[in-house]
Design an enzyme around this catalytic site. Sequence first.
Site, mmCIF file in Angstrom:
data_model
loop_
_atom_site.group_PDB
_atom_site.id
_atom_site.type_symbol
_atom_site.label_atom_id
_atom_site.label_comp_id
_atom_site.label_asym_id
_atom_site.label_seq_id
_atom_site.Cartn_x
_atom_site.Cartn_y
_atom_site.Cartn_z
ATOM 1 N N GLY A 229 0.745 -1.264 0.000
ATOM 2 C CA GLY A 229 0.000 0.000 0.000
ATOM 3 C C GLY A 229 0.769 1.303 0.000
ATOM 4 N N GLY B 269 2.934 2.509 -2.235
ATOM 5 C CA GLY B 269 3.411 2.955 -3.552
ATOM 6 C C GLY B 269 2.758 4.253 -4.025
ATOM 7 N N CYS C 14 -0.312 3.516 -6.021
ATOM 8 C CA CYS C 14 -1.047 2.382 -5.465
ATOM 9 C C CYS C 14 -2.296 2.892 -4.761
ATOM 10 C CB CYS C 14 -0.113 1.698 -4.469
ATOM 11 S SG CYS C 14 -0.947 0.645 -3.310
HETATM 12 P P1 5GP Z 1 6.840 3.850 -5.479
HETATM 13 O O1 5GP Z 1 8.334 3.798 -5.460
HETATM 14 O O2 5GP Z 1 6.306 4.385 -6.768
HETATM 15 O O3 5GP Z 1 6.263 4.555 -4.296
HETATM 16 O O4 5GP Z 1 6.334 2.345 -5.326
HETATM 17 C C1 5GP Z 1 6.677 1.342 -6.248
HETATM 18 C C2 5GP Z 1 5.984 0.063 -5.868
HETATM 19 O O5 5GP Z 1 4.552 0.231 -5.876
HETATM 20 C C3 5GP Z 1 6.194 -1.086 -6.813
HETATM 21 O O6 5GP Z 1 7.457 -1.668 -6.695
HETATM 22 C C4 5GP Z 1 5.052 -2.010 -6.447
HETATM 23 O O7 5GP Z 1 5.349 -2.799 -5.320
HETATM 24 C C5 5GP Z 1 3.950 -1.038 -6.057
HETATM 25 N N1 5GP Z 1 2.946 -0.917 -7.136
HETATM 26 C C6 5GP Z 1 3.153 -0.681 -8.443
HETATM 27 N N2 5GP Z 1 1.993 -0.605 -9.109
HETATM 28 C C7 5GP Z 1 1.031 -0.817 -8.205
HETATM 29 C C8 5GP Z 1 -0.404 -0.884 -8.286
HETATM 30 O O8 5GP Z 1 -1.017 -0.677 -9.317
HETATM 31 N N3 5GP Z 1 -1.045 -1.177 -7.117
HETATM 32 C C9 5GP Z 1 -0.392 -1.384 -5.956
HETATM 33 N N4 5GP Z 1 -1.105 -1.703 -4.881
HETATM 34 N N5 5GP Z 1 0.950 -1.297 -5.839
HETATM 35 C C10 5GP Z 1 1.640 -1.022 -6.951
#
Ligand code: 5GP
Length: 347
Positions: A181, A183, A186
């Site tokens: 959660g 991300g 996300c």
């Molecule tokens: P960020 O660095 O952008 O904060 O987080 C990246 C991570 O978000 C990814 O490695 C993956 O674990 C998660 N993530 C990517 N796409 C999605 C999505 O559509 N839904 C959710 N729940 N998590 C995502």
Amino acid sequence: MRIEEDVKLDFKDVLIRPKRSTLASRKEVDIGRAFTFRWSGQAYEGVPIVAANMDGVGTMDMARAFAQMGQGATVALHKHYKLDALLDFYKKEGSKNVWYSIGVADADVEKLDAFLKKSPKGIDKLCIDVANGYAEPFADFVKKMREKLPDVTIMAGNVVTGEMVEELILSGADVVKVGIGPGSVCTTRKMTGVGYPQLSAVIECADAAHGLKGLVCSDGGCTVPGDLAKAFGAGADFVMLGGMLAGHDQCEGEFIEEGGCKYAVFYGMSSGMAMEKHAGGVAEYRASEGKAVRVKRRGDVAATLQEILGGLRSACTYVGAVKLKELSKRTTFVRVTQQLNNVFGAE
Ligand code: 5GP
């Protein structure tokens, strides 16, 4: 029903307290790590940053750029590359700084099998990635992959609690990916009400993993270099980045120009946009748990990575850590918020 009253924290809830230090300059800091993975026995040396296996970010160009920088940062290639493209990439670039990503679908396994049949050197690193690592068949899947690929370093996730980290390590994972959660694209916390504040998840999961000689990768929620310092300070061995690496020349996807500004479209892998692209739409039984955002184009990723590494080096000097490895030992977090008022992530 039970309510857990312990305070759980996110990156934004803390700062790292400065400590007396003998370091004169950030140049003296070594931000590489050296690991020998518990199951594969492989040695790793380098900056423990991983580009997320997302369409826009986990690209072959990103892997080439990271390799060129020579710092040892790795890229989890997104799982939608065609077999021929993967074979060609591994043949030309080698397998050292990339994670081959799969989910648990039959099609993923079939593609991996076909790849292994045709690729003489195979793969070094495998990232087994599902949104919910708590489903029982997931640990069984990790076990099967460990039996099949005894010498390959396996990263598996995502989970956020110690008992599941232990189960995945005992099932054969060298590195457990932590984060549900946090991300940037996300929406799981909003859509399901499920999640765990990332800093606390890393602290608890790292403790569980290190007890078994396993490692953790903090995945999601870093928006500035200081967040990486907090993740490493909390005990993360690796940190995975999506949003912070989006919008660069090495990214793939849709680019827009509007009002003289250039943007890239960055979307979650469970967003409607991703499911439209890869599965012909959102299946009837599920909801999208990701969103699409516009991010400003940011040029070459090398400059961004340098900035991130500069921030990390500086964090180490503030607490007197000569090596990144020492950062968690030298970290005291100071709480700066009284309440978790924005657990739903960046808006
Ligand atoms: P960020 O660095 O952008 O904060 O987080 C990246 C991570 O978000 C990814 O490695 C993956 O674990 C998660 N993530 C990517 N796409 C999605 C999505 O559509 N839904 C959710 N729940 N998590 C995502």
